[in-house]
Design a protein around this motif. Structure first.
Motif, PDB file in Angstrom:
ATOM      1  N   UNK A 186      96.365  59.164 -61.422  1.00 19.68           N
ATOM      2  CA  UNK A 186      95.038  58.674 -61.765  1.00 19.68           C
ATOM      3  C   UNK A 186      94.888  57.192 -61.483  1.00 19.68           C
ATOM      4  N   UNK A 187      93.939  56.517 -62.186  1.00 18.44           N
ATOM      5  CA  UNK A 187      93.719  55.093 -61.938  1.00 18.44           C
ATOM      6  C   UNK A 187      95.004  54.286 -62.092  1.00 18.44           C
ATOM      7  N   UNK A 212      83.160  67.280 -71.606  1.00 11.51           N
ATOM      8  CA  UNK A 212      84.534  67.773 -71.589  1.00 11.51           C
ATOM      9  C   UNK A 212      84.927  68.264 -70.203  1.00 11.51           C
ATOM     10  N   UNK A 213      86.110  67.838 -69.738  1.00 19.21           N
ATOM     11  CA  UNK A 213      86.611  68.267 -68.445  1.00 19.21           C
ATOM     12  C   UNK A 213      86.258  67.344 -67.304  1.00 19.21           C
ATOM     13  N   UNK A 214      85.409  66.332 -67.552  1.00 19.90           N
ATOM     14  CA  UNK A 214      85.011  65.388 -66.503  1.00 19.90           C
ATOM     15  C   UNK A 214      85.902  64.150 -66.571  1.00 19.90           C
ATOM     16  N   UNK A 215      86.567  63.782 -65.466  1.00 21.22           N
ATOM     17  CA  UNK A 215      87.424  62.584 -65.457  1.00 21.22           C
ATOM     18  C   UNK A 215      86.585  61.322 -65.268  1.00 21.22           C
ATOM     19  N   UNK A 216      85.881  60.933 -66.326  1.00 21.21           N
ATOM     20  CA  UNK A 216      84.929  59.821 -66.217  1.00 21.21           C
ATOM     21  C   UNK A 216      85.618  58.521 -65.808  1.00 21.21           C
ATOM     22  N   UNK A 217      86.884  58.359 -66.195  1.00 20.43           N
ATOM     23  CA  UNK A 217      87.591  57.128 -65.832  1.00 20.43           C
ATOM     24  C   UNK A 217      87.884  57.075 -64.336  1.00 20.43           C
ATOM     25  N   UNK A 218      88.319  58.195 -63.750  1.00 24.42           N
ATOM     26  CA  UNK A 218      88.627  58.215 -62.325  1.00 24.42           C
ATOM     27  C   UNK A 218      87.367  58.064 -61.488  1.00 24.42           C
ATOM     28  N   UNK A 219      86.286  58.703 -61.901  1.00 20.24           N
ATOM     29  CA  UNK A 219      85.019  58.563 -61.182  1.00 20.24           C
ATOM     30  C   UNK A 219      84.544  57.114 -61.187  1.00 20.24           C
ATOM     31  N   UNK A 221      86.467  54.468 -61.650  1.00 20.92           N
ATOM     32  CA  UNK A 221      87.476  53.684 -60.935  1.00 20.92           C
ATOM     33  C   UNK A 221      87.253  53.738 -59.431  1.00 20.92           C
ATOM     34  N   UNK A 222      87.018  54.927 -58.898  1.00 22.25           N
ATOM     35  CA  UNK A 222      86.780  55.048 -57.455  1.00 22.25           C
ATOM     36  C   UNK A 222      85.480  54.352 -57.049  1.00 22.25           C
ATOM     37  N   UNK A 223      84.452  54.456 -57.888  1.00 20.75           N
ATOM     38  CA  UNK A 223      83.201  53.777 -57.570  1.00 20.75           C
ATOM     39  C   UNK A 223      83.389  52.260 -57.593  1.00 20.75           C
ATOM     40  N   UNK A 224      84.200  51.779 -58.515  1.00 22.23           N
ATOM     41  CA  UNK A 224      84.511  50.354 -58.583  1.00 22.23           C
ATOM     42  C   UNK A 224      85.144  49.865 -57.283  1.00 22.23           C
ATOM     43  N   UNK A 225      86.075  50.652 -56.743  1.00 20.81           N
ATOM     44  CA  UNK A 225      86.719  50.279 -55.485  1.00 20.81           C
ATOM     45  C   UNK A 225      85.730  50.338 -54.324  1.00 20.81           C
TER      46      UNK A 225
END
Length: 373
Positions: A186-187, A212-219, A221-225
């Motif tokens: 992950x991040x 529930x079930x959504x990886x809000x942190x990874x989404x 994080x990728x948008x940040x990059x």
């Protein structure tokens, strides 16, 4: 920074999730808001809030809590700390909702951010414990790296749980914060350690509120990059990161994470390569190949491996393909293969053999290869 900031008056939620009510509050922003989503965290909150109280940061601070329909006494526990926090100089805002079902950690984080006033945001999970220097050291790092997401090293509790993952979090180099964003861990700057400016947060996007079930942190994080923001880790242990079976991360499926990682790899790396080799002719390597879009599948020069049985077969046939004849991808020994490579071998699982093999080819991570494992 004012060592004795005046308290801003905030009120608890009326039950509709909209935050405070009729009292006036100062318009002046505080330096740092500690953003804390809460859901049935009563058993951890005293330890968590005690650590918040003991931060050695001298600027103005705010605790912003949003309770996501807890069925325990989480809200009562937080309110029990209000007087002590305000006496310490904190502004305190506590809100939430009483719907039959929680709306998810992404929703709760967004609500906690929107009701806060800090120029900088320190994300704190209710089941973790920040060390006394956390806010101060991450705030200082943010001033130097103003367009970056700031993390830190962690101590896992119970000790020894998720040993490989914890070692990965703490041992990444500054360059690897960017090059290893495609791994299954992950991040690279892990969510419980996040600290950033409000401006950066608003530049990226709110957290996904799919629940529930959504990886809000990874989404996020990728948008940040994608937005060109930076990453930086304070190389001090500033957080006790608790592992337990009720953690929200367990609700995210591997299939969901896999697709996000593949799509991001294709977007950021494979779109720039004319040809490449998948390092691993086994299950993980073949699974990556099958997950690629047709354009990137045609870019795969070969698989490479160290397993003589796989190498002797000579090729991998993509049986699911609708093409005729079906694609056959050569399988070579890694010394006979040509880069760049996508490495589909798990890190820290080969007793150093993978790393020795990569070093023997004098390859540079982030240019000649990326880890996807």
């Amino acid at each position: 920074m004012d060592p004795n900031p005046s308290k801003r008056l905030r009120t608890t939620d009326r039950g509709d999730g909209t935050g405070g009510g009729g009292e006036e509050e100062e318009e002046r922003a505080v330096d740092v808001s500690i953003i804390m989503p809460v859901f049935n965290a009563s058993c951890w909150l005293d330890e968590c809030l005690q650590a918040v109280l003991h931060q050695d940061f001298l600027g103005s601070m705010e605790l912003s809590v949003f309770d996501d329909a807890s069925t325990d006494d989480s809200r009562t526990v937080v309110e029990g700390w209000r007087t002590r926090l305000e006496e310490r100089g904190f502004s305190v805002v506590v809100s939430g909702h009483d719907s039959p079902q929680p709306r998810g950690v992404g929703y709760a984080k967004n609500k906690a951010v929107s009701q806060s006033r800090g120029q900088y945001l320190c994300f704190q999970d209710a089941d973790d414990i920040m060390l006394p220097q956390r806010v101060r050291l991450q705030y200082e790092a943010s001033l130097l790296h103003h367009n970056s997401l700031i993390g830190c090293r962690v101590q896992r509790q119970p000790e020894g749980s998720t040993e490989r993952y914890t070692r990965w979090i703490n041992s990444l180099t500054q360059d690897q914060l960017f090059t290893q964003v495609y791994t299954s861990h992950g991040p690279t700057v892990v969510m419980p350690t996040w600290f950033c400016s409000r401006r950066l947060f608003l530049t990226v996007r709110p957290f996904d509120e799919g629940g529930k079930g959504v990886p809000e942190d990874l989404l996020f994080f990728y948008q940040l990059l994608r937005q060109g923001c930076g990453l930086f880790r304070v190389d001090r242990c500033l957080l006790v990161y608790r592992y337990h079976e009720k953690a929200t991360t367990h609700s995210v499926t591997e299939k969901t994470i896999w697709k996000l990682r593949v799509d991001f790899l294709q977007e950021r790396v494979l779109s720039q390569w004319e040809k490449f080799t998948i390092w691993n002719a086994g299950k993980q390597g073949r699974m990556l190949y099958r997950s690629l879009n047709p354009i990137n599948q045609k870019k795969v020069r070969c698989f490479c491996d160290v397993d003589e049985n796989k190498i002797q077969k000579g090729f991998y046939t993509y049986e699911e393909s609708k093409e005729r004849p079906k694609p056959k991808i050569p399988v070579l020994h890694y010394r006979d293969a040509t880069g760049p490579f996508v490495i589909c071998v798990k890190l820290d699982m080969t007793g150093g053999i993978l790393e020795e093999n990569l070093n023997s080819l004098q390859l540079k991570e982030g240019a000649d290869y990326y880890h996807f494992n």
